[in-house]
Design a protein around this motif. Sequence first.
Motif, mmCIF file in Angstrom:
data_model
loop_
_atom_site.group_PDB
_atom_site.id
_atom_site.type_symbol
_atom_site.label_atom_id
_atom_site.label_comp_id
_atom_site.label_asym_id
_atom_site.label_seq_id
_atom_site.Cartn_x
_atom_site.Cartn_y
_atom_site.Cartn_z
ATOM 1 N N SER A 95 0.841 -1.193 0.000
ATOM 2 C CA SER A 95 0.000 0.000 0.000
ATOM 3 C C SER A 95 0.878 1.246 0.000
ATOM 4 N N THR A 96 0.426 2.288 -0.710
ATOM 5 C CA THR A 96 1.153 3.555 -0.792
ATOM 6 C C THR A 96 0.163 4.703 -0.762
ATOM 7 N N ARG A 97 0.482 5.733 -0.002
ATOM 8 C CA ARG A 97 -0.341 6.945 0.016
ATOM 9 C C ARG A 97 0.029 7.786 -1.212
ATOM 10 N N ILE A 98 -0.976 8.364 -1.864
ATOM 11 C CA ILE A 98 -0.769 9.148 -3.078
ATOM 12 C C ILE A 98 -1.523 10.471 -2.958
ATOM 13 N N ALA A 99 -0.832 11.555 -3.338
ATOM 14 C CA ALA A 99 -1.475 12.859 -3.507
ATOM 15 C C ALA A 99 -1.359 13.195 -4.985
ATOM 16 N N GLN A 100 -2.473 13.586 -5.606
ATOM 17 C CA GLN A 100 -2.401 13.941 -7.016
ATOM 18 C C GLN A 100 -3.364 15.072 -7.336
ATOM 19 N N GLY A 101 -2.903 15.922 -8.249
ATOM 20 C CA GLY A 101 -3.706 17.048 -8.683
ATOM 21 C C GLY A 101 -3.623 17.193 -10.188
ATOM 22 N N TYR A 102 -4.464 18.057 -10.724
ATOM 23 C CA TYR A 102 -4.578 18.218 -12.162
ATOM 24 C C TYR A 102 -4.344 19.669 -12.551
ATOM 25 N N LEU A 103 -3.349 19.867 -13.420
ATOM 26 C CA LEU A 103 -3.063 21.186 -13.967
ATOM 27 C C LEU A 103 -3.978 21.478 -15.149
ATOM 28 N N ALA A 104 -4.450 20.412 -15.809
ATOM 29 C CA ALA A 104 -5.378 20.524 -16.936
ATOM 30 C C ALA A 104 -6.118 19.194 -17.059
ATOM 31 N N THR A 105 -7.310 19.253 -17.669
ATOM 32 C CA THR A 105 -8.084 18.019 -17.844
ATOM 33 C C THR A 105 -8.387 17.701 -19.300
ATOM 34 N N ASP A 106 -7.975 18.557 -20.243
ATOM 35 C CA ASP A 106 -8.232 18.283 -21.656
ATOM 36 C C ASP A 106 -7.127 18.857 -22.532
ATOM 37 N N PRO A 107 -6.026 18.154 -22.747
ATOM 38 C CA PRO A 107 -5.717 16.811 -22.262
ATOM 39 C C PRO A 107 -5.403 16.836 -20.766
ATOM 40 N N THR A 108 -5.381 15.661 -20.177
ATOM 41 C CA THR A 108 -5.106 15.541 -18.750
ATOM 42 C C THR A 108 -3.621 15.741 -18.489
ATOM 43 N N VAL A 109 -3.315 16.660 -17.574
ATOM 44 C CA VAL A 109 -1.943 16.868 -17.104
ATOM 45 C C VAL A 109 -1.992 16.703 -15.592
ATOM 46 N N ARG A 110 -1.406 15.608 -15.122
ATOM 47 C CA ARG A 110 -1.504 15.236 -13.706
ATOM 48 C C ARG A 110 -0.142 15.346 -13.033
ATOM 49 N N VAL A 111 -0.173 15.793 -11.786
ATOM 50 C CA VAL A 111 1.005 15.800 -10.924
ATOM 51 C C VAL A 111 0.716 14.842 -9.786
ATOM 52 N N ARG A 112 1.703 14.001 -9.476
ATOM 53 C CA ARG A 112 1.474 12.995 -8.430
ATOM 54 C C ARG A 112 2.707 12.879 -7.537
ATOM 55 N N VAL A 113 2.434 12.736 -6.246
ATOM 56 C CA VAL A 113 3.467 12.341 -5.296
ATOM 57 C C VAL A 113 3.041 10.989 -4.760
ATOM 58 N N LYS A 114 3.869 9.999 -5.046
ATOM 59 C CA LYS A 114 3.598 8.618 -4.637
ATOM 60 C C LYS A 114 4.754 8.193 -3.743
ATOM 61 N N GLY A 115 4.472 8.129 -2.437
ATOM 62 C CA GLY A 115 5.560 7.857 -1.500
ATOM 63 C C GLY A 115 6.534 9.019 -1.514
ATOM 64 N N THR A 116 7.774 8.775 -1.916
ATOM 65 C CA THR A 116 8.799 9.825 -1.953
ATOM 66 C C THR A 116 9.203 10.182 -3.379
ATOM 67 N N THR A 117 8.356 9.835 -4.356
ATOM 68 C CA THR A 117 8.665 10.083 -5.757
ATOM 69 C C THR A 117 7.594 10.967 -6.386
ATOM 70 N N GLY A 118 8.039 11.885 -7.239
ATOM 71 C CA GLY A 118 7.109 12.740 -7.959
ATOM 72 C C GLY A 118 6.964 12.278 -9.401
ATOM 73 N N PHE A 119 5.810 12.562 -9.991
ATOM 74 C CA PHE A 119 5.546 12.188 -11.386
ATOM 75 C C PHE A 119 4.749 13.292 -12.061
ATOM 76 N N LEU A 120 5.021 13.469 -13.348
ATOM 77 C CA LEU A 120 4.217 14.321 -14.204
ATOM 78 C C LEU A 120 3.680 13.418 -15.305
ATOM 79 N N THR A 121 2.360 13.422 -15.497
ATOM 80 C CA THR A 121 1.720 12.521 -16.454
ATOM 81 C C THR A 121 0.815 13.318 -17.385
#
Length: 152
Positions: free
Chosen positions: A23-49
């Motif tokens: 199990s991992t805690r995740i915080a994620q937000g959206y800079l845009a939704t069309d197209p989707t631009v997501r920012v995520r912090v999963k544990g101690t790692t960041g992601f841009l999707t």
Amino acid sequence: MAIEIERKFLLANDAWRSQIQHSTRIAQGYLATDPTVRVRVKGTTGFLTIKGKSADGISRAEFEYPIPVEDALELLNLCPNVLDKTRHLISQGNLTWEIDEFHGDNAGLIVAELELPAIDTPFEKPDWLGQEVTGDVRYYNSMLSQTPYCRW
């Protein structure tokens, strides 16, 4: 181009909890939704999707890049609403169920997702799996950040 092929389900009961492997805690937000631009912090790692639109309700283009967690945290501050969830993993054969248990304004919502290598990949449906909601936009995380479960 990377393609995400995903099926999404509600859960019929809590029997899945005894099968959790990680199990991992995740915080994620959206800079845009069309197209989707997501920012995520999963544990101690960041992601841009970045995700494209779904043509068939199951698959879409997806590009995900690791970024410094400090950058991800700063980018989350730019997002109007940040989702808080715990992701539980359950392996089943060569596939892994990702079960998202939401917190905050989405508390009470639990969704199981399964990423598939191909649209026609067969998979076993566990007894704890409920109704499929793959094409229901209300269950898209980007939509949950705009209209949380508590307001349905």
